[in-house]
Motif scaffolding. Structure first.
Motif, mmCIF file in Angstrom:
data_model
loop_
_atom_site.group_PDB
_atom_site.id
_atom_site.type_symbol
_atom_site.label_atom_id
_atom_site.label_comp_id
_atom_site.label_asym_id
_atom_site.label_seq_id
_atom_site.Cartn_x
_atom_site.Cartn_y
_atom_site.Cartn_z
ATOM 1 N N VAL A 119 4.529 26.395 5.989
ATOM 2 C CA VAL A 119 4.927 25.557 7.121
ATOM 3 C C VAL A 119 3.808 25.496 8.162
ATOM 4 N N GLU A 120 3.236 26.653 8.473
ATOM 5 C CA GLU A 120 2.181 26.709 9.498
ATOM 6 C C GLU A 120 0.919 25.969 9.058
ATOM 7 N N VAL A 121 0.547 26.106 7.797
ATOM 8 C CA VAL A 121 -0.659 25.415 7.311
ATOM 9 C C VAL A 121 -0.426 23.902 7.301
ATOM 10 N N ASN A 122 0.732 23.464 6.900
ATOM 11 C CA ASN A 122 1.017 22.029 6.908
ATOM 12 C C ASN A 122 1.039 21.462 8.316
ATOM 13 N N THR A 123 1.497 22.258 9.279
ATOM 14 C CA THR A 123 1.455 21.828 10.677
ATOM 15 C C THR A 123 0.001 21.725 11.149
ATOM 16 N N GLY B 286 -4.724 30.764 -1.050
ATOM 17 C CA GLY B 286 -3.575 31.392 -1.701
ATOM 18 C C GLY B 286 -2.405 30.445 -1.875
ATOM 19 N N LEU B 287 -2.288 29.489 -0.962
ATOM 20 C CA LEU B 287 -1.221 28.486 -1.045
ATOM 21 C C LEU B 287 -1.554 27.361 -2.013
ATOM 22 N N GLN C 35 5.929 33.741 10.616
ATOM 23 C CA GLN C 35 6.275 32.364 10.286
ATOM 24 C C GLN C 35 5.814 32.039 8.864
ATOM 25 N N PRO C 36 6.541 31.185 8.151
ATOM 26 C CA PRO C 36 6.163 30.847 6.762
ATOM 27 C C PRO C 36 4.758 30.237 6.707
ATOM 28 N N ALA C 37 3.931 30.768 5.824
ATOM 29 C CA ALA C 37 2.542 30.313 5.744
ATOM 30 C C ALA C 37 2.450 28.830 5.393
ATOM 31 N N ILE D 168 -1.902 37.054 1.640
ATOM 32 C CA ILE D 168 -0.829 36.563 2.509
ATOM 33 C C ILE D 168 -0.341 35.195 2.025
ATOM 34 N N GLY D 169 -1.275 34.320 1.658
ATOM 35 C CA GLY D 169 -0.908 32.999 1.146
ATOM 36 C C GLY D 169 -0.116 33.077 -0.142
ATOM 37 N N LYS D 170 -0.366 34.117 -0.932
ATOM 38 C CA LYS D 170 0.347 34.311 -2.196
ATOM 39 C C LYS D 170 1.727 34.939 -1.995
ATOM 40 N N GLY D 171 2.039 35.317 -0.742
ATOM 41 C CA GLY D 171 3.374 35.829 -0.476
ATOM 42 C C GLY D 171 3.456 37.305 -0.166
#
Length: 336
Positions: A326-330, A210-211, A322-324, A271-274
């Motif tokens: 940000v969490e995926v990039n972490t 989704g992101l 938490q912002p998706a 969820i990834g789409k917001g």
């Protein structure tokens, strides 16, 4: 000697329960199938038209109107083998009025791929604790197997796990047919926990998709997920005979992470789409077990002090808001 007729009880009327009713109907072993359907209007429809009006509605079902019930206890008491096939969050409600004596001497099969939310137990553990069902009489059904492909009679495989292999074979014998093959296993905990975890990982994959992340990233995510799954199930039951690359673990993870029919992947994609959790749940007509499992698995992670970054990412997004991105990039910085 005349073959004894087995009585098989199904509790639940969602897509997977409906697909299993079709499996049972297409298996020619001598048996009687009893089916508990919660909604009276759906029960009446199935009796009249031999179709489930809500799930897999195009599938014709071989059911006897006299063997359809709105009372779960009646089905349990009359059955030799009881298949539990409701969403995990609704199981306690489905079993209201049922006591341990009703399950005595029966094989109890869980086709539920989730954790009882407020109990923090997989279904097999819950049945043992609340209804005193011996572990030898609890059978777990694993995948990889989507209801939609079963309904289309596409060749599929089920893993049937039980501590007693004779009981596993007894259940397998009433499910297998010309498009269903069965694989026997003794890894009851691994198969059940694997089925819970793969839903979380599919949800993670959906969030990433989704992101805007692509197939290259998804391949790395899934390869990390299967190793994370092995870490978890080995901590819970290190003595079991299991190959994490087998169909019940890796196979089920792959189909749930990639398939167009995966409700957990779809939920994660939203969820990834917001979408908020609440808006995604309202839009879907089916339960995404990975949502409930995410909170429960956190307790397992803490209990065994496990490193499970993918599960942690999903929990942070779903429950701590938490912002998706940000969490995926972490998470991406931790994948190997």
């Amino acid at each position: 000697m005349e073959e004894t007729e087995q009585k098989i009880g199904m509790l639940g009327s969602g897509s997977w329960a409906t697909a299993m009713i079709k499996m049972l109907g297409d298996n020619h072993e001598k048996k009687q199938v009893l089916w508990w359907i919660r909604k009276e209007e759906d029960l009446a429809y199935v009796k009249t038209y031999k179709h489930n009006p809500t799930y897999l509605s195009a599938v014709e079902l071989r059911v006897d109107a006299d063997h359809l019930f709105s009372d779960a206890r009646t089905v349990i008491k009359q059955s030799d083998i009881v298949i539990l096939n409701t969403p995990s969050a609704y199981l306690k409600d489905a079993l209201k009025g049922v006591d341990a004596a009703d399950f005595k001497g029966k094989l109890v099969v869980t086709a539920i791929k989730g954790i009882i939310p407020d109990e923090n137990l997989i279904v097999g553990e819950y049945l043992s604790k609340i209804y005193q069902i011996p572990l030898a009489n609890i059978i777990v059904i694993g995948g990889p197997c989507h209801a939609e492909e079963v309904s289309a009679e596409k060749l599929s495989y089920l893993t049937i796990a039980a501590k007693d292999t004779a009981n596993a074979e007894r259940v397998a014998s009433v499910l297998r047919n010309r498009y269903i093959n069965t694989i026997l296993s003794t890894d009851v905990y691994g198969v059940e926990y694997g089925a819970v975890l793969k839903n979380i990982y599919a949800l993670a994959g959906g969030i990433c998709h989704g992101l805007g992340f692509g197939d290259n990233f998804m391949a790395v995510l899934v390869s990390n997920a299967i190793r994370e799954m092995e870490t978890c199930v080995m901590a819970i039951d290190p003595e079991a005979n299991r190959d994490i690359n087998a169909s019940a673990y890796l196979g089920d993870l792959l189909v749930t992470a990639y398939s167009q029919f995966s409700r957990n992947r779809t939920f994660g994609h939203m969820i990834g789409k917001g979408y908020t959790v609440q808006s995604a749940q309202l839009e879907m007509n089916m339960v995404a077990e990975g949502y409930y499992a995410s909170a429960c698995i956190q307790n397992i992670i803490q209990r065994y002090n496990l490193e499970m970054p993918i599960c942690n990412m999903v929990y942070q997004i779903l429950y701590n808001k938490q912002p998706a991105n940000v969490e995926v990039n972490t998470l991406a910085s931790k994948l190997t």
